[in-house]
Scaffold this motif. Sequence first.
Motif, short mmCIF file in Angstrom:
data_model
loop_
_atom_site.label_atom_id
_atom_site.label_comp_id
_atom_site.label_asym_id
_atom_site.label_seq_id
_atom_site.Cartn_x
_atom_site.Cartn_y
_atom_site.Cartn_z
N ASN A 154 -23.07 -48.37 -30.87
CA ASN A 154 -23.02 -46.85 -30.88
C ASN A 154 -24.29 -46.07 -31.35
OD1 ASN A 154 -20.40 -46.98 -29.84
ND2 ASN A 154 -19.51 -47.26 -31.85
N ASN A 157 -25.36 -40.17 -33.33
CA ASN A 157 -24.90 -38.60 -33.13
C ASN A 157 -23.47 -38.32 -33.19
OD1 ASN A 157 -25.03 -39.87 -30.66
ND2 ASN A 157 -25.52 -38.16 -29.41
N LYS A 180 -20.41 -51.77 -34.06
CA LYS A 180 -21.64 -51.50 -34.85
C LYS A 180 -21.98 -50.21 -34.58
CE LYS A 180 -26.22 -51.63 -34.97
NZ LYS A 180 -26.28 -50.92 -36.17
N ALA A 182 -24.50 -46.72 -35.52
CA ALA A 182 -25.66 -46.69 -35.77
C ALA A 182 -25.88 -46.51 -37.45
CB ALA A 182 -26.71 -45.50 -35.24
N SER A 183 -26.96 -46.89 -37.90
CA SER A 183 -27.03 -47.15 -39.42
C SER A 183 -27.13 -45.64 -39.99
CB SER A 183 -28.21 -47.87 -39.68
OG SER A 183 -28.08 -49.04 -39.53
N PHE A 229 -22.96 -50.33 -24.91
CA PHE A 229 -24.04 -49.80 -25.58
C PHE A 229 -24.57 -48.33 -25.60
CE2 PHE A 229 -28.60 -48.52 -25.95
CZ PHE A 229 -28.86 -48.82 -27.32
N THR A 230 -24.61 -47.71 -26.57
CA THR A 230 -25.14 -46.43 -26.50
C THR A 230 -26.43 -45.95 -27.52
OG1 THR A 230 -22.85 -45.39 -26.08
CG2 THR A 230 -24.35 -43.72 -26.64
N GLY A 231 -27.45 -45.66 -26.75
CA GLY A 231 -28.49 -45.47 -27.57
C GLY A 231 -29.76 -44.99 -26.62
N SER A 232 -31.00 -45.56 -27.08
CA SER A 232 -32.22 -45.41 -26.32
C SER A 232 -32.17 -46.50 -25.07
CB SER A 232 -33.50 -45.51 -27.34
OG SER A 232 -33.44 -46.58 -27.86
N THR A 235 -33.91 -49.83 -26.30
CA THR A 235 -33.07 -50.81 -26.98
C THR A 235 -31.87 -51.28 -25.84
OG1 THR A 235 -33.04 -49.43 -28.92
CG2 THR A 235 -31.51 -51.14 -28.91
N GLU A 255 -25.28 -46.69 -22.06
CA GLU A 255 -25.39 -44.96 -21.86
C GLU A 255 -26.54 -44.68 -22.67
OE1 GLU A 255 -23.24 -43.40 -20.19
OE2 GLU A 255 -21.96 -45.32 -20.02
N THR A 256 -27.63 -44.18 -21.89
CA THR A 256 -29.14 -44.23 -22.66
C THR A 256 -29.22 -42.76 -22.54
OG1 THR A 256 -30.09 -45.00 -20.69
CG2 THR A 256 -29.74 -46.56 -22.37
N ASP A 257 -30.72 -42.56 -22.52
CA ASP A 257 -31.31 -41.14 -22.64
C ASP A 257 -30.88 -40.64 -21.18
OD1 ASP A 257 -32.70 -43.33 -24.35
OD2 ASP A 257 -34.62 -42.87 -23.38
N CYS A 294 -26.54 -36.42 -26.11
CA CYS A 294 -27.00 -37.29 -25.00
C CYS A 294 -26.86 -36.28 -23.59
CB CYS A 294 -26.44 -38.53 -24.60
SG CYS A 294 -24.81 -38.34 -24.60
N GLU A 399 -37.82 -37.07 -23.84
CA GLU A 399 -36.38 -36.61 -24.37
C GLU A 399 -36.85 -36.47 -25.75
OE1 GLU A 399 -33.48 -39.23 -25.39
OE2 GLU A 399 -31.90 -38.09 -24.52
N HIS A 476 -18.12 -41.01 -17.75
CA HIS A 476 -19.48 -40.60 -18.75
C HIS A 476 -20.24 -41.83 -18.44
CE1 HIS A 476 -21.75 -39.19 -21.78
NE2 HIS A 476 -21.60 -40.26 -22.66
P1 NAP Z 1 -31.54 -46.75 -30.70
O1 NAP Z 1 -32.39 -46.73 -31.59
O2 NAP Z 1 -31.47 -47.26 -29.35
O3 NAP Z 1 -30.04 -46.85 -31.48
C1 NAP Z 1 -28.91 -46.99 -30.79
C2 NAP Z 1 -28.02 -48.11 -31.42
O4 NAP Z 1 -28.31 -49.32 -31.24
C3 NAP Z 1 -27.88 -48.02 -32.90
O5 NAP Z 1 -26.49 -48.57 -33.49
C4 NAP Z 1 -28.78 -49.09 -33.33
O6 NAP Z 1 -28.58 -49.61 -34.59
C5 NAP Z 1 -28.56 -50.18 -32.47
N1 NAP Z 1 -29.72 -51.03 -32.37
C6 NAP Z 1 -31.20 -50.81 -32.24
N2 NAP Z 1 -31.76 -51.69 -31.97
C7 NAP Z 1 -30.74 -53.06 -31.82
C8 NAP Z 1 -31.06 -54.50 -31.85
N3 NAP Z 1 -32.01 -55.05 -31.63
N4 NAP Z 1 -29.74 -55.32 -31.83
C9 NAP Z 1 -28.73 -54.63 -31.77
N5 NAP Z 1 -28.42 -53.31 -31.89
C10 NAP Z 1 -29.63 -52.33 -32.03
O7 NAP Z 1 -31.24 -45.02 -30.15
P2 NAP Z 1 -31.33 -44.12 -31.11
O8 NAP Z 1 -32.82 -43.45 -30.97
O9 NAP Z 1 -30.89 -44.28 -32.55
O10 NAP Z 1 -30.60 -43.01 -30.67
C11 NAP Z 1 -30.82 -41.83 -29.80
C12 NAP Z 1 -30.82 -41.99 -28.51
O11 NAP Z 1 -29.22 -42.44 -28.19
C13 NAP Z 1 -31.33 -41.13 -27.60
O12 NAP Z 1 -32.33 -41.36 -26.63
C14 NAP Z 1 -30.10 -40.66 -26.87
O13 NAP Z 1 -30.32 -40.12 -25.67
C15 NAP Z 1 -29.15 -41.70 -26.70
N6 NAP Z 1 -27.87 -41.58 -26.69
C16 NAP Z 1 -27.05 -41.71 -25.64
C17 NAP Z 1 -25.75 -41.40 -25.60
C18 NAP Z 1 -25.04 -41.52 -24.29
O14 NAP Z 1 -23.76 -41.48 -24.27
N7 NAP Z 1 -25.54 -41.81 -23.12
C19 NAP Z 1 -25.20 -40.74 -26.53
C20 NAP Z 1 -25.89 -40.49 -27.87
C21 NAP Z 1 -27.21 -40.97 -27.65
P3 NAP Z 1 -29.25 -49.14 -36.09
O15 NAP Z 1 -28.97 -47.46 -36.04
O16 NAP Z 1 -28.97 -50.08 -37.17
O17 NAP Z 1 -30.84 -49.36 -35.75
#
Ligand code: NAP
Length: 683
Positions: A154, A157, A180, A182-183, A229-232, A235, A255-257, A294, A399, A476
């Motif tokens: 996750n 945010n 898991k 986000a930290s 997965f939700t994040g960048s 990743t 679910e990404t940027d 996001c 973004e 979503h």
């Molecule tokens: P991120 O670095 O990709 O982190 C997202 C998640 O992935 C975190 O839990 C992170 O853990 C984990 N992660 C990172 N590297 C990993 C790896 N090698 N193996 C396993 N897990 C790993 O994203 P962020 O920059 O923190 O988050 C912001 C982004 O998320 C923004 O770009 C935003 O658009 C996007 N987002 C999307 C949505 C959606 O629903 N689409 C919702 C919210 C945010 P750690 O924190 O421990 O690194």
Amino acid sequence: MKLANLVMDQWVDGTGEGRLLTSAVDGEPVAAISSSGIDFADVLEHARKVGGPALRAMTFHQRGEMLKALAKDLQEHKKAFYALSTRTGATRADSWIDIDGGISTLFVFSSKSRREMPNDTVYLDGPPEVLSREGTFLGQHIYTSKLGAAVHINAFNFPVWGMLEKLAPALIAGVPAIVKPASSTAYLTEIVVRRMMKSGILPPGSVQLILGGVGDLFDHLSCQDTVAFTGSKATAEKLQRHPRVIAESVSFTAETDSLNASILGPDAIPGTPEFDLYVKEVVREMTSKAGQKCTAIRRIVAPAAIAGELVAALSTALGEISIGNPANKDVGMGALASLGQRDEVRERMGELAGEAAVVYGGKENFDVVDADARKGAFFMPTLLHCEKPLASTAVHSVEAFGPVSTVLPYDSLDEAVELARLGEGSLAGSVFTNDNTTARELILGTAAYHGRMLVINRHCAAESTGHGSPLPHLVHGGPGRAGGGEEMGGIRGVKHYMQRTAIQGSPETLTAIGHRWTRGADQRDPGVHPFRKTFEQLELGDTFTSEPREVSLSDIEHFAEFTGDRFYAHTDEEAAAKNPFFEGRVAHGYLIVSFAAGMFVDPDFGPVLANYGIDDLRFLTPLNYGDTMKVRLTCKQKTLRGDSGYGEVRWDTEITNQDGDVVALYDVLTMVATDAHWASVAG
Ligand code: NAP
């Protein structure tokens, strides 16, 4: 200070000092986390061997009841979650989206699973497919639970909603989860999981929590596991390319940027309600969660002719937002999740400023209420204006995950569509217009690039859930840059954790597998009218066959007079004969259905409590006067309704004429008393 991981139903400390997590508001330490030393192969095995079997032993309805109990428990204890949430930089309103939004997602999945899924462990996907001339060999798609774990990664945010929106469909599907978070905000997820464990509601092994890295977990994934997965985007791409994910074809949802666009229609000029609604929504989207959503509006696509007035109105409204300590109730916007995040947003804003002029905000020094601006991750809402958006790239691809948005002017609807598409795939989009022709043109032009879109006008705005709110009922996710994934969407979201399989076999076999009587399977006369049987006594295939009844011309005329349905096909011989479907006057469809009820009903006081509807009614052969009709009623599906004292029974109903032609087909829906309820009322 060090938070433990929940692995194999034990709270286990990671080794080493771990990573220090600090408050977004004042930089003070909140907790430390570490997942070092955890054996991730064991974690996966525990989910598969302990959590999965325990969840799969429950029906969809029992899992739904479990989610409801969990939601209620979390609601009772949410005060502590709110208190801690402030430290992530969230105002009360932000926390409401995260905490109450997450809890309500559990409630929605609970209720949808009980209403829309059977009280069983197998979910039938559509009706049987007839694959043979005699009907002895059929096909049926079914969904069953995957036998692995759901790995949920996750974003920072939404530490609560982010976990619960993934957990709800996985648990309904009967699949255990490894969460898991986000930290940076994991401490909030941790107290919620701690509460969930304390409630004792979830079976062992159904949820595990990893605080920190996931080590070699991906090396142990199998084809039965699912990653959500939700994040960048970066990743997501890295994890999607993990050799094990590729080799095992592990189901992966991302679910990404997203550079979400909101389009102001050409009709929505200053002075119209839509213009005012637009200004309000853009400001809300920019400042809610300090823009760390996001789904937030990043690109403000507006008619060039009024762009100046829009910038002025947005700047005025943004100027009224006070920034500062989210615990202070006068504060409208809190802090970004961490100082690192603040630096990141600054950098991205710099990239945007290469193509667009900063027209509001963008300052490093600004007033902050009730907090030390140097210690907290505060960021001034910033509006940019890009004069030539079709010739720009950064505004459509960079973004800034904070309160930063850019105005992009357009001259024609085609241009507005092109600008929205330049985001290359978004989670959410919106259109503000009171002209439905414009709405259709914009939606059809851009929908393929979006997971969810909303159209706002004066008629729906007051009740609208807003541009940036994902809802458990709706999908979503989004194409392209948004990750190409899909979550929630009601029962659609549950299916992501299940395997769809096409089953082929005889009607009797399909009935036994799916617990739904299939046409062609045995139909037994139970010796008594099936309406004399309780819910438990009824068996799939129990059948009642009526005596024949002739339908006379006077029956049709009487029905026409009695109901007022004097449609010519029932009352005018000559006109009816001109109709390509009839040879002359025919019986009303509803007369046939009404007669059928009179022919199959057992009238005496009995376990059948009520008829609550009819499904899939089709009239297939006209019934002329002088014809006879016969009805056959077969117990098709039984759904026990918890401990309410009754269950729903669906009856396959077939009406035939004297030649055996099928006149009508439908399902009659009844509620039937259980043994216990019937014994208590029948004495
Ligand atoms: P991120 O670095 O990709 O982190 C997202 C998640 O992935 C975190 O839990 C992170 O853990 C984990 N992660 C990172 N590297 C990993 C790896 N090698 N193996 C396993 N897990 C790993 O994203 P962020 O920059 O923190 O988050 C912001 C982004 O998320 C923004 O770009 C935003 O658009 C996007 N987002 C999307 C949505 C959606 O629903 N689409 C919702 C919210 C945010 P750690 O924190 O421990 O690194």
